[in-house]
Each structure stands twice: as C-alpha cells, then as structure tokens.
Design a protein around this motif. Structure first.
Motif, PDB file in Angstrom:
ATOM      1  N   ASN A  96      22.448  33.287   5.327  1.00 10.77           N
ATOM      2  CA  ASN A  96      21.079  33.386   4.606  1.00 10.77           C
ATOM      3  C   ASN A  96      20.641  32.152   4.054  1.00 10.77           C
ATOM      4  OD1 ASN A  96      20.497  36.113   5.127  1.00 10.77           O
ATOM      5  ND2 ASN A  96      21.456  36.886   3.414  1.00 10.77           N
ATOM      6  N   ILE A  97      21.554  31.437   3.497  1.00  9.40           N
ATOM      7  CA  ILE A  97      21.286  29.921   2.935  1.00  9.40           C
ATOM      8  C   ILE A  97      21.047  29.000   3.976  1.00  9.40           C
ATOM      9  CG2 ILE A  97      22.356  28.007   1.583  1.00  9.40           C
ATOM     10  CD1 ILE A  97      24.182  30.009  -0.050  1.00  9.40           C
ATOM     11  N   VAL A  98      21.883  28.872   5.078  1.00 12.20           N
ATOM     12  CA  VAL A  98      21.689  27.926   6.096  1.00 12.20           C
ATOM     13  C   VAL A  98      20.371  28.225   6.806  1.00 12.20           C
ATOM     14  CG1 VAL A  98      22.631  27.468   8.432  1.00 12.20           C
ATOM     15  CG2 VAL A  98      24.091  27.554   6.413  1.00 12.20           C
ATOM     16  N   SER A  99      20.087  29.682   6.995  1.00  8.78           N
ATOM     17  CA  SER A  99      18.979  30.013   7.585  1.00  8.78           C
ATOM     18  C   SER A  99      17.674  29.409   7.082  1.00  8.78           C
ATOM     19  CB  SER A  99      18.771  31.507   7.810  1.00  8.78           C
ATOM     20  OG  SER A  99      20.057  32.171   8.466  1.00  8.78           O
ATOM     21  N   VAL A 100      17.471  29.316   5.970  1.00 11.33           N
ATOM     22  CA  VAL A 100      16.403  28.729   5.223  1.00 11.33           C
ATOM     23  C   VAL A 100      15.892  27.307   5.945  1.00 11.33           C
ATOM     24  CG1 VAL A 100      15.126  27.697   3.086  1.00 11.33           C
ATOM     25  CG2 VAL A 100      16.562  29.769   3.163  1.00 11.33           C
ATOM     26  N   GLY A 101      16.903  26.407   5.973  1.00  7.79           N
ATOM     27  CA  GLY A 101      16.598  25.143   6.708  1.00  7.79           C
ATOM     28  C   GLY A 101      16.428  25.356   7.894  1.00  7.79           C
ATOM     29  N   LEU A 102      17.270  25.876   8.754  1.00 10.20           N
ATOM     30  CA  LEU A 102      17.108  26.213  10.361  1.00 10.20           C
ATOM     31  C   LEU A 102      15.841  26.589  10.698  1.00 10.20           C
ATOM     32  CD1 LEU A 102      18.890  25.974  12.896  1.00 10.20           C
ATOM     33  CD2 LEU A 102      19.397  28.556  12.572  1.00 10.20           C
ATOM     34  N   PHE A 103      15.037  27.804   9.862  1.00 10.32           N
ATOM     35  CA  PHE A 103      13.961  28.143  10.279  1.00 10.32           C
ATOM     36  C   PHE A 103      12.793  27.593  10.013  1.00 10.32           C
ATOM     37  CE2 PHE A 103      16.370  32.607  10.699  1.00 10.32           C
ATOM     38  CZ  PHE A 103      16.775  32.496  11.900  1.00 10.32           C
ATOM     39  N   GLU A 104      13.106  26.705   8.954  1.00 10.85           N
ATOM     40  CA  GLU A 104      11.851  25.563   8.545  1.00 10.85           C
ATOM     41  C   GLU A 104      11.812  24.593   9.659  1.00 10.85           C
ATOM     42  OE1 GLU A 104      12.836  24.212   4.735  1.00 10.85           O
ATOM     43  OE2 GLU A 104      11.996  25.632   3.689  1.00 10.85           O
ATOM     44  N   ARG A 105      12.848  24.361  10.404  1.00 12.95           N
ATOM     45  CA  ARG A 105      12.727  23.215  11.346  1.00 12.95           C
ATOM     46  C   ARG A 105      12.436  23.858  12.564  1.00 12.95           C
ATOM     47  NH1 ARG A 105      11.521  20.501  14.516  1.00 12.95           N
ATOM     48  NH2 ARG A 105      12.453  18.543  15.169  1.00 12.95           N
ATOM     49  N   PHE A 106      12.934  25.076  12.955  1.00 13.68           N
ATOM     50  CA  PHE A 106      12.749  25.836  14.116  1.00 13.68           C
ATOM     51  C   PHE A 106      12.051  27.112  13.793  1.00 13.68           C
ATOM     52  CE2 PHE A 106      16.358  22.853  14.891  1.00 13.68           C
ATOM     53  CZ  PHE A 106      15.875  22.017  16.010  1.00 13.68           C
ATOM     54  N   PRO A 107      10.807  27.290  13.661  1.00 16.97           N
ATOM     55  CA  PRO A 107      10.285  28.732  13.197  1.00 16.97           C
ATOM     56  C   PRO A 107      10.299  29.870  14.170  1.00 16.97           C
ATOM     57  CG  PRO A 107       8.588  26.980  13.411  1.00 16.97           C
ATOM     58  CD  PRO A 107       9.856  26.346  13.417  1.00 16.97           C
ATOM     59  N   ASP A 108      10.395  29.456  15.412  1.00 14.84           N
ATOM     60  CA  ASP A 108      10.427  30.309  16.531  1.00 14.84           C
ATOM     61  C   ASP A 108      11.221  30.122  17.809  1.00 14.84           C
ATOM     62  OD1 ASP A 108       8.688  28.603  18.155  1.00 14.84           O
ATOM     63  OD2 ASP A 108       6.991  28.995  16.938  1.00 14.84           O
ATOM     64  N   VAL A 109      11.097  31.043  18.486  1.00 13.62           N
ATOM     65  CA  VAL A 109      11.983  30.766  19.568  1.00 13.62           C
ATOM     66  C   VAL A 109      11.703  29.662  20.241  1.00 13.62           C
ATOM     67  CG1 VAL A 109      10.654  32.527  21.166  1.00 13.62           C
ATOM     68  CG2 VAL A 109      13.359  32.278  21.675  1.00 13.62           C
ATOM     69  N   TYR A 110      10.466  29.549  20.669  1.00 13.19           N
ATOM     70  CA  TYR A 110       9.937  28.243  21.552  1.00 13.19           C
ATOM     71  C   TYR A 110      10.325  26.917  20.816  1.00 13.19           C
ATOM     72  CZ  TYR A 110       7.110  31.746  24.052  1.00 13.19           C
ATOM     73  OH  TYR A 110       6.581  32.796  24.553  1.00 13.19           O
ATOM     74  N   SER A 111      10.216  26.813  19.571  1.00 15.17           N
ATOM     75  CA  SER A 111      10.764  25.253  19.115  1.00 15.17           C
ATOM     76  C   SER A 111      12.312  25.319  19.035  1.00 15.17           C
ATOM     77  CB  SER A 111      10.222  25.189  17.667  1.00 15.17           C
ATOM     78  OG  SER A 111      10.707  26.571  16.880  1.00 15.17           O
ATOM     79  N   MET A 112      12.684  26.313  18.858  1.00 14.48           N
ATOM     80  CA  MET A 112      14.392  26.354  19.146  1.00 14.48           C
ATOM     81  C   MET A 112      15.002  26.118  20.476  1.00 14.48           C
ATOM     82  SD  MET A 112      17.309  26.899  17.252  1.00 14.48           S
ATOM     83  CE  MET A 112      17.166  27.882  15.896  1.00 14.48           C
ATOM     84  N   ALA A 113      14.289  26.617  21.455  1.00 15.84           N
ATOM     85  CA  ALA A 113      14.472  26.371  22.954  1.00 15.84           C
ATOM     86  C   ALA A 113      14.379  24.935  23.173  1.00 15.84           C
ATOM     87  CB  ALA A 113      13.544  27.093  23.936  1.00 15.84           C
ATOM     88  N   LYS A 114      13.288  24.342  22.684  1.00 18.23           N
ATOM     89  CA  LYS A 114      13.112  22.852  22.932  1.00 18.23           C
ATOM     90  C   LYS A 114      13.892  21.783  21.850  1.00 18.23           C
ATOM     91  CE  LYS A 114       8.456  23.567  24.334  1.00 18.23           C
ATOM     92  NZ  LYS A 114       6.741  23.476  23.971  1.00 18.23           N
ATOM     93  N   GLY A 115      14.713  22.364  20.927  1.00 16.51           N
ATOM     94  CA  GLY A 115      15.153  21.597  19.885  1.00 16.51           C
ATOM     95  C   GLY A 115      16.563  21.016  20.569  1.00 16.51           C
ATOM     96  N   GLU A 116      16.564  19.723  19.682  1.00 19.07           N
ATOM     97  CA  GLU A 116      17.817  19.048  20.253  1.00 19.07           C
ATOM     98  C   GLU A 116      19.386  19.682  19.806  1.00 19.07           C
ATOM     99  OE1 GLU A 116      18.318  16.287  21.862  1.00 19.07           O
ATOM    100  OE2 GLU A 116      16.011  15.814  22.347  1.00 19.07           O
ATOM    101  N   LEU A 117      20.147  19.862  20.698  1.00 16.55           N
ATOM    102  CA  LEU A 117      21.454  20.394  20.288  1.00 16.55           C
ATOM    103  C   LEU A 117      22.086  19.914  19.180  1.00 16.55           C
ATOM    104  CD1 LEU A 117      23.202  22.949  21.150  1.00 16.55           C
ATOM    105  CD2 LEU A 117      24.436  21.205  22.703  1.00 16.55           C
ATOM    106  N   SER A 118      22.045  18.624  18.986  1.00 14.82           N
ATOM    107  CA  SER A 118      22.716  17.865  17.957  1.00 14.82           C
ATOM    108  C   SER A 118      22.170  18.310  16.418  1.00 14.82           C
ATOM    109  CB  SER A 118      22.776  16.560  18.373  1.00 14.82           C
ATOM    110  OG  SER A 118      21.488  15.798  18.285  1.00 14.82           O
ATOM    111  N   GLU A 119      20.910  18.325  16.547  1.00 17.20           N
ATOM    112  CA  GLU A 119      20.150  18.814  15.262  1.00 17.20           C
ATOM    113  C   GLU A 119      20.358  20.119  14.905  1.00 17.20           C
ATOM    114  OE1 GLU A 119      15.676  18.459  13.179  1.00 17.20           O
ATOM    115  OE2 GLU A 119      16.006  18.160  15.374  1.00 17.20           O
ATOM    116  N   ILE A 120      20.479  21.020  15.680  1.00 19.58           N
ATOM    117  CA  ILE A 120      20.636  22.495  15.671  1.00 19.58           C
ATOM    118  C   ILE A 120      22.344  22.577  14.966  1.00 19.58           C
ATOM    119  CG2 ILE A 120      21.090  24.904  16.429  1.00 19.58           C
ATOM    120  CD1 ILE A 120      19.194  23.888  18.728  1.00 19.58           C
TER     121      ILE A 120
END
Length: 219
Positions: free
Chosen positions: A53-77
C-alpha cells in the motif's frame, strides 16, 4: 469426513468469522480499481500488504492507469517497487500484463479465469481475488492463511492451493467466498497464527468447530 459434515463445519466456521470480522475487506488499497488490484496483488508476493500500500502511492502517481504503465520504462517501474522485493520479475510481469490488457482487452481487466491466467504473473490466487472482489463471481483465494486454517479446522486434507480451492468452492456459497477468505486472513493474523496460535482464546475451539492440537501439526 462425509460431505454433509464438512459443509456443516464450513457453515459454522463462516458464522464465527462473520461475527468476529463483520466488515472484513481486502487489505490492499485499490479503490475498487481492478487493474490496481491486479498490480498490488502481484506486488504482494513475499511482501506485506502494508508495504504494498505504501509503495503503490508513488507507483500509481507516476503510472495512474494501464496505458501509462504499458508505456512505462521497465527500469523506472523497478525502482518504484524495489522495496517490495523480487522487483525485477514483478516489474516485468506488471508491465507485460498492462500491455496485454491495453492491446488485447481494450484496457479492461478480464473477468474470467482463462483470460486472467493468460496474464504474466497471474496465478489462480490472484485470479480468484479479482473475480471475487471486483466482479462478484466468487473465488477461493487459497493463500497461506486460508490453507493453514482450512487444514486445522479439518475442512481440507493438505496445504495445497488447488486442493484447498477445489474443496472449499462447493461448500462455501459463491456470494460469500470473498468475504470468507478475507476473514480467514484476519483470523490467521490475529488468532490462528502459523506460530504460537492462540488456541486458548479461539472462538472456533469454544464453538467446538476445531480440535486442533499445535503439538501434532505437521510442518
């Protein structure tokens, strides 16, 4: 043990759990978003829900939906989820699953077992969690608490996820399965612990549902 006796015991156990935890819900803070629940469930492998839950806050701020996550850099994730452990494999699964959901399923998490299992990193436990919590179709989430408690109560014969799922599925009503499994988690954390279970205050024992002997449990 005959089927009728197991069904009766399961019903009584469900009643005890319902009284103990009337409002038990999934401890992952997904805000009823099926994609976020899928991501968090993958992150939770060998990691606490609190940390996820703690980690998810920053993760979903950076990648708020499935499309942004799909385009995200693996190293950043990877960097964002590093403290959850096993981060490289989890990051790859999350990104690859997001790509598949975006391209094959129109951005919507599928609502059936076969399609869910086609997503990288998704096994039956995660699939059942999503089917039950999100789509209301029921699903036995055979996590460590569910397996341990089911065996101690005598509902199941061995701590095997598929065995526990297939044994409990026909004896716990579909519309109660999600709540039943969430309550098992809370009960397993509070009372029926893996180590040093609180048998002396256990309502299952007081209700004569359980006669578990910690000294005789197979490791």
């Amino acid at each position: 043990m005959g089927r009728m006796r197991i069904e009766t015991k399961a019903k009584k156990a469900a009643e005890v759990l319902r009284e103990l935890y009337p409002n038990a819900v999934c401890s992952l803070d997904c805000n009823d978003d099926p994609w976020k629940l899928l991501v968090q469930a993958r992150l939770s492998a060998q990691c606490t829900d609190e940390r996820v839950n703690i980690v998810s806050v920053g993760l979903f701020e950076r990648f708020p939906d499935v499309y942004s996550m799909a385009k995200g850099e693996l190293s950043e994730i990877e960097e964002l989820i590093k403290s959850c452990g096993l981060f490289r494999g989890k990051a790859k699964n999350i990104k690859d699953s997001s790509i598949i959901i975006a391209e094959k399923f129109g951005g919507r998490v599928p609502d059936n077992m076969d399609d869910l299992l086609s997503l990288p990193g998704v096994g039956r436990k995660i699939a059942n969690l999503i089917m039950g919590d999100v789509f209301g179709k029921g699903g036995i989430v055979a996590d460590t608490h569910c397996m341990r408690i089911s065996c101690r109560l005598g509902l199941c014969e061995r701590k095997d996820p598929l065995h526990v799922e297939r044994t409990l599925d026909p004896i716990v009503p579909k519309n109660e399965q999600s709540d039943f499994c969430h309550r098992m988690v809370w009960f397993g954390r509070d009372i029926c612990r893996a180590q040093s279970p609180k048998c002396d205050i256990c309502p299952m024992r007081k209700s004569k549902i359980c006669n578990f002997d910690p000294q005789k449990e197979e490791k």
